[in-house]
Design a protein around this motif. Structure first.
Motif, PDB file in Angstrom:
ATOM      1  N   PHE A  17      32.400  15.070   2.016  1.00  0.00           N
ATOM      2  CA  PHE A  17      33.090  14.860   3.279  1.00  0.00           C
ATOM      3  C   PHE A  17      34.179  15.918   3.404  1.00  0.00           C
ATOM      4  O   PHE A  17      35.007  16.075   2.502  1.00  0.00           O
ATOM      5  N   VAL A  18      34.172  16.651   4.511  1.00  0.00           N
ATOM      6  CA  VAL A  18      35.195  17.656   4.792  1.00  0.00           C
ATOM      7  C   VAL A  18      36.126  17.068   5.848  1.00  0.00           C
ATOM      8  O   VAL A  18      35.740  16.886   7.003  1.00  0.00           O
ATOM      9  N   CYS A  19      37.344  16.745   5.434  1.00  0.00           N
ATOM     10  CA  CYS A  19      38.273  15.997   6.298  1.00  0.00           C
ATOM     11  C   CYS A  19      39.243  16.940   7.003  1.00  0.00           C
ATOM     12  O   CYS A  19      39.940  17.735   6.353  1.00  0.00           O
ATOM     13  N   THR A  20      39.286  16.840   8.333  1.00  0.00           N
ATOM     14  CA  THR A  20      40.168  17.665   9.147  1.00  0.00           C
ATOM     15  C   THR A  20      40.857  16.791  10.189  1.00  0.00           C
ATOM     16  O   THR A  20      40.440  15.664  10.456  1.00  0.00           O
ATOM     17  N   SER A  21      41.897  17.311  10.775  1.00  0.00           N
ATOM     18  CA  SER A  21      42.592  16.617  11.861  1.00  0.00           C
ATOM     19  C   SER A  21      43.582  17.582  12.489  1.00  0.00           C
ATOM     20  O   SER A  21      43.934  18.611  11.897  1.00  0.00           O
ATOM     21  N   ASP A  45      43.318  14.782  17.820  1.00  0.00           N
ATOM     22  CA  ASP A  45      44.174  15.890  18.253  1.00  0.00           C
ATOM     23  C   ASP A  45      43.479  17.229  18.052  1.00  0.00           C
ATOM     24  O   ASP A  45      43.995  18.155  17.412  1.00  0.00           O
ATOM     25  N   PHE A  46      42.280  17.331  18.634  1.00  0.00           N
ATOM     26  CA  PHE A  46      41.570  18.609  18.631  1.00  0.00           C
ATOM     27  C   PHE A  46      41.980  19.458  19.829  1.00  0.00           C
ATOM     28  O   PHE A  46      41.526  20.590  19.968  1.00  0.00           O
ATOM     29  N   SER A  47      42.843  18.927  20.706  1.00  0.00           N
ATOM     30  CA  SER A  47      43.317  19.658  21.884  1.00  0.00           C
ATOM     31  C   SER A  47      44.843  19.595  21.938  1.00  0.00           C
ATOM     32  O   SER A  47      45.487  18.983  21.091  1.00  0.00           O
ATOM     33  N   GLN A  48      45.395  20.209  22.989  1.00  0.00           N
ATOM     34  CA  GLN A  48      46.838  20.102  23.235  1.00  0.00           C
ATOM     35  C   GLN A  48      47.137  18.965  24.206  1.00  0.00           C
ATOM     36  O   GLN A  48      48.047  18.173  23.968  1.00  0.00           O
ATOM     37  N   VAL A  72      33.975  12.301  14.776  1.00  0.00           N
ATOM     38  CA  VAL A  72      35.225  12.675  15.445  1.00  0.00           C
ATOM     39  C   VAL A  72      35.816  11.456  16.142  1.00  0.00           C
ATOM     40  O   VAL A  72      35.086  10.628  16.700  1.00  0.00           O
ATOM     41  N   ILE A  73      37.139  11.327  16.106  1.00  0.00           N
ATOM     42  CA  ILE A  73      37.847  10.368  16.949  1.00  0.00           C
ATOM     43  C   ILE A  73      38.855  11.146  17.799  1.00  0.00           C
ATOM     44  O   ILE A  73      39.307  12.219  17.388  1.00  0.00           O
ATOM     45  N   PRO A  74      39.213  10.645  18.984  1.00  0.00           N
ATOM     46  CA  PRO A  74      40.288  11.265  19.751  1.00  0.00           C
ATOM     47  C   PRO A  74      41.644  10.942  19.118  1.00  0.00           C
ATOM     48  O   PRO A  74      41.753  10.040  18.279  1.00  0.00           O
TER      49      PRO A  74
END
Length: 267
Positions: A17-21, A45-48, A72-74
């Motif tokens: 699992f590659v965890c990002t945020s 938080d993949f956007s502004q 993915v979650i928002p």
């Protein structure tokens, strides 16, 4: 399971699992590549501000990554994903358009579960009220009611915000985590991993001896794109055990290894 920022997994015996945020539309500014793996997790938080161009840019970036499964979650910056922020017919239509595009590139979880290689993953975008952003809940009864929706048999919990005391220390030395979320995790759900972001300056891994808490924020407190993903290697489960863990109504009539769209089951 092994948790690190280094690539050490064995593809035959483990699921990586590659965890990002909290990439905040900065994906082109990283001076390193996202490590390969079986599953990419992005905790919001993949956007502004949730602008449609940002969402399409993020989806296009996901399409360039080699990970077979992307969850993915928002987060609170995805204002246009929150139904409360996007009231009215026009807002609903705008949200549906972006969700449709993003769902072509990943599995989007909003208070829903996906089963990946026999591992049950529940994702929720909410956090205690934090400015005038999206997916805000009033601390207390609202937060408690929301966290009661987390299934007890969850293995990996993904929320945007942290629990109290783990990966939640802000620059002003105030802890922004949710006490009610921590209570549910420690006394009822007891997941193996809780993956989140939100508080950029406190990224890293902690544990209470039962659950490992992973703040996978990739932007720092100044929104500079310089923090590495966190890798989790889990023992690979047999196909027979995967099928046993999958609810009957989720089992596809076709080959269960088929992946696509917003499917909830992956082997």
């Amino acid at each position: 399971a092994v948790v690190s920022t280094q690539s050490t997994g064995n593809k035959k015996t483990t699921v990586r699992f590659v965890c990002t945020s909290d990439t905040h539309n900065q994906t082109e500014r990283y001076n390193f590549e996202i490590p390969p793996g079986d599953v990419l997790i992005h905790a919001g938080d993949f956007s502004q501000v949730g602008d449609i161009t940002e969402i399409y840019h993020f989806a296009d970036w996901l399409d360039t990554l080699p990970h077979p499964i992307k969850i993915v979650i928002p987060g609170n910056h995805e204002l246009t994903f929150d139904p409360v922020c996007m009231r009215g017919d026009r807002g609903t239509e705008h949200r549906e358009k972006m969700v449709e595009r993003l769902s072509q590139s990943c599995t989007l979880l909003e208070d829903t579960t996906a089963i990946v290689h026999g591992i049950k993953i529940f994702g929720s975008p909410w956090q205690p009220e934090f400015g005038g952003w999206a997916y805000n809940l009033i601390r207390g009864d609202e937060c408690q009611a929301k966290w009661l929706e987390i299934p007890t048999d969850t293995d990996f919990l993904i929320t945007h915000g942290p629990p109290a005391g783990h990966g939640d220390l802000c620059r002003n030395k105030i802890r922004a985590g949710c006490v009610d979320l921590l209570q549910e995790i420690q006394t009822r759900v007891k997941p193996q991993y809780h993956i989140f972001g939100h508080i950029h300056e406190d990224s890293g891994v902690t544990t209470d001896g039962q659950t490992k808490f992973v703040n996978a924020s990739m932007c720092d407190s100044r929104y500079h794109a310089n923090q590495y993903p966190i890798l989790i290697d889990m023992p690979r489960v047999s196909e027979e055990m995967v099928l046993k863990s999958c609810p009957a109504e989720w089992r596809p009539e076709i080959d269960p290894r088929t992946r696509g769209g917003n499917s909830r089951y992956f082997s």
